[in-house]
Design a protein around this motif. Structure first.
Motif, PDB file in Angstrom:
ATOM      1  N   TYR A   1       2.195  -4.398   5.842  1.00 52.72           N
ATOM      2  CA  TYR A   1       1.125  -4.030   6.609  1.00 52.72           C
ATOM      3  C   TYR A   1       0.660  -3.986   4.913  1.00 52.72           C
ATOM      4  O   TYR A   1       0.943  -2.729   4.847  1.00 52.72           O
ATOM      5  CB  TYR A   1       0.781  -3.925   7.832  1.00 52.72           C
ATOM      6  CG  TYR A   1       1.023  -5.028   9.130  1.00 52.72           C
ATOM      7  CD1 TYR A   1       2.057  -4.999   9.544  1.00 52.72           C
ATOM      8  CD2 TYR A   1       0.247  -6.011   9.457  1.00 52.72           C
ATOM      9  CE1 TYR A   1       3.219  -5.852  10.221  1.00 52.72           C
ATOM     10  CE2 TYR A   1       0.709  -6.071  10.670  1.00 52.72           C
ATOM     11  CZ  TYR A   1       1.555  -6.197  11.158  1.00 52.72           C
ATOM     12  OH  TYR A   1       1.977  -6.868  12.349  1.00 52.72           O
TER      13      TYR A   1
ATOM     14  N   GLN B   1      -2.855  -1.590   4.583  1.00 52.80           N
ATOM     15  CA  GLN B   1      -4.579  -1.428   5.200  1.00 52.80           C
ATOM     16  C   GLN B   1      -4.873  -0.450   4.212  1.00 52.80           C
ATOM     17  O   GLN B   1      -4.965   0.518   4.115  1.00 52.80           O
ATOM     18  CB  GLN B   1      -4.072  -0.124   6.636  1.00 52.80           C
ATOM     19  CG  GLN B   1      -5.115   0.392   7.196  1.00 52.80           C
ATOM     20  CD  GLN B   1      -4.393   1.600   8.580  1.00 52.80           C
ATOM     21  OE1 GLN B   1      -3.570   1.930   8.520  1.00 52.80           O
ATOM     22  NE2 GLN B   1      -5.742   1.454   9.160  1.00 52.80           N
TER      23      GLN B   1
ATOM     24  N   LEU C   1       1.905  -0.725   4.982  1.00 50.57           N
ATOM     25  CA  LEU C   1       2.865   0.460   6.529  1.00 50.57           C
ATOM     26  C   LEU C   1       4.332  -0.835   6.587  1.00 50.57           C
ATOM     27  O   LEU C   1       3.605  -2.565   6.470  1.00 50.57           O
ATOM     28  CB  LEU C   1       2.282   0.012   7.210  1.00 50.57           C
ATOM     29  CG  LEU C   1       0.602   0.928   7.332  1.00 50.57           C
ATOM     30  CD1 LEU C   1      -0.241   0.301   9.048  1.00 50.57           C
ATOM     31  CD2 LEU C   1       0.808   2.255   8.218  1.00 50.57           C
TER      32      LEU C   1
ATOM     33  N   PHE D   1       6.975   1.708  13.421  1.00 48.63           N
ATOM     34  CA  PHE D   1       5.982   1.764  12.114  1.00 48.63           C
ATOM     35  C   PHE D   1       6.170   2.822  11.561  1.00 48.63           C
ATOM     36  O   PHE D   1       6.198   3.768  11.684  1.00 48.63           O
ATOM     37  CB  PHE D   1       4.660   1.563  12.602  1.00 48.63           C
ATOM     38  CG  PHE D   1       3.559   0.071  12.244  1.00 48.63           C
ATOM     39  CD1 PHE D   1       3.721  -0.139  14.333  1.00 48.63           C
ATOM     40  CD2 PHE D   1       3.371  -0.823  11.574  1.00 48.63           C
ATOM     41  CE1 PHE D   1       3.113  -1.622  14.502  1.00 48.63           C
ATOM     42  CE2 PHE D   1       2.684  -1.721  11.720  1.00 48.63           C
ATOM     43  CZ  PHE D   1       2.349  -2.293  13.045  1.00 48.63           C
TER      44      PHE D   1
ATOM     45  N   SER E   1       4.863   5.701   8.358  1.00 45.77           N
ATOM     46  CA  SER E   1       3.756   6.755   8.318  1.00 45.77           C
ATOM     47  C   SER E   1       3.133   5.956   6.847  1.00 45.77           C
ATOM     48  O   SER E   1       1.797   6.120   6.500  1.00 45.77           O
ATOM     49  CB  SER E   1       4.045   7.880   8.236  1.00 45.77           C
ATOM     50  OG  SER E   1       4.619   8.119   6.514  1.00 45.77           O
TER      51      SER E   1
END
Lengths: 114, 111
Positions: free
Chosen positions: B36, B38, B88, B101, B103
């Motif tokens: 992912y 972010q 992530l 997940f 960090s």
């Protein structure tokens, strides 16, 4: 196609109060998961609901609870707020529980406890 | 030991270079793996998923999985300043929609 909608976007609460956060998943998604994100701990799993049933639960105290309605919308409640509950709370929806599709996250609710 | 480990960074690369992001996980029975992205102040968005050993390519992104070494990586070719974000790594241990997940690794792509 509407995404995942979380309300409210921001909240400021006082210690000891309780709070309810709302999440509307993508249409057709029946699984809703909740995560807490903090700078120190990262993303931590709270719980997952599927067809109005809690199917998975993370390692959070009982002050954190949730529910899911028949239209798949979900709410998360935190009672007796503590300063350490200040975080970004993310809701994520996915298709019928399949672990191979990943999540679509909502924009999150930023909770500040003072 | 955390279930998913990532170097927090920041990882700085010049524009046009290859950025390499790494992730290790502890549960050997893990079945699916995700990356992912972010952006600051935003929610995570899914970039790629991978389930089998080897490489999976999608545009400028390549995910690599080595289950024997319990290692997942993400390569970003021709890095752009718009790739600057936190990446992530997420691992599904096979327990429906419960993901662990990392960090996150902060990536800075310098123009």
């Amino acid at each position: 196609k509407a995404g995942v909608t979380q309300t409210p976007r921001y909240l400021i609460k006082t210690r000891g109060q309780q709070v309810t956060l709302s999440c509307s998943p993508i249409s057709g998604h029946r699984s809703v998961s909740w995560y807490q994100q903090t700078p120190g701990q990262g993303l931590q799993f709270l719980f997952e609901y599927f067809s109005e049933t809690q199917r998975n639960k993370g390692n959070f105290p009982g002050r954190f609870s949730g529910r899911q309605f028949s239209n798949s919308r979900s709410e998360m409640n935190v009672s007796t707020l503590e300063l350490g509950d200040s975080a970004l709370y993310l809701c994520a929806s996915s298709l019928d529980g399949a672990p191979d599709t990943g999540y679509t996250f909502g924009s999150g609710t930023r909770l500040t406890v003072v | 030991q955390k279930e998913v480990e990532q170097n927090s960074g920041p990882l700085s690369v010049p524009e046009g270079a290859i950025a390499s992001l790494n992730c290790t996980y502890s549960d050997r029975v893990s079945q699916s793996f995700f990356w992912y992205r972010q952006y600051s102040g935003k929610s995570p968005e899914l970039i790629m998923s991978i389930y089998s050993n080897g490489d999976k390519e999608d545009g400028r992104f390549t995910a690599q999985l080595n289950k024997a070494s319990q290692y997942v990586s993400l390569l970003i070719r021709d890095s752009q300043p718009s790739d600057s974000a936190t990446y992530l790594c997420a691992v599904n241990p096979g327990n429906f929609n419960k993901f662990y997940f990392g960090s996150g690794t902060k990536l800075n792509v310098k123009p």
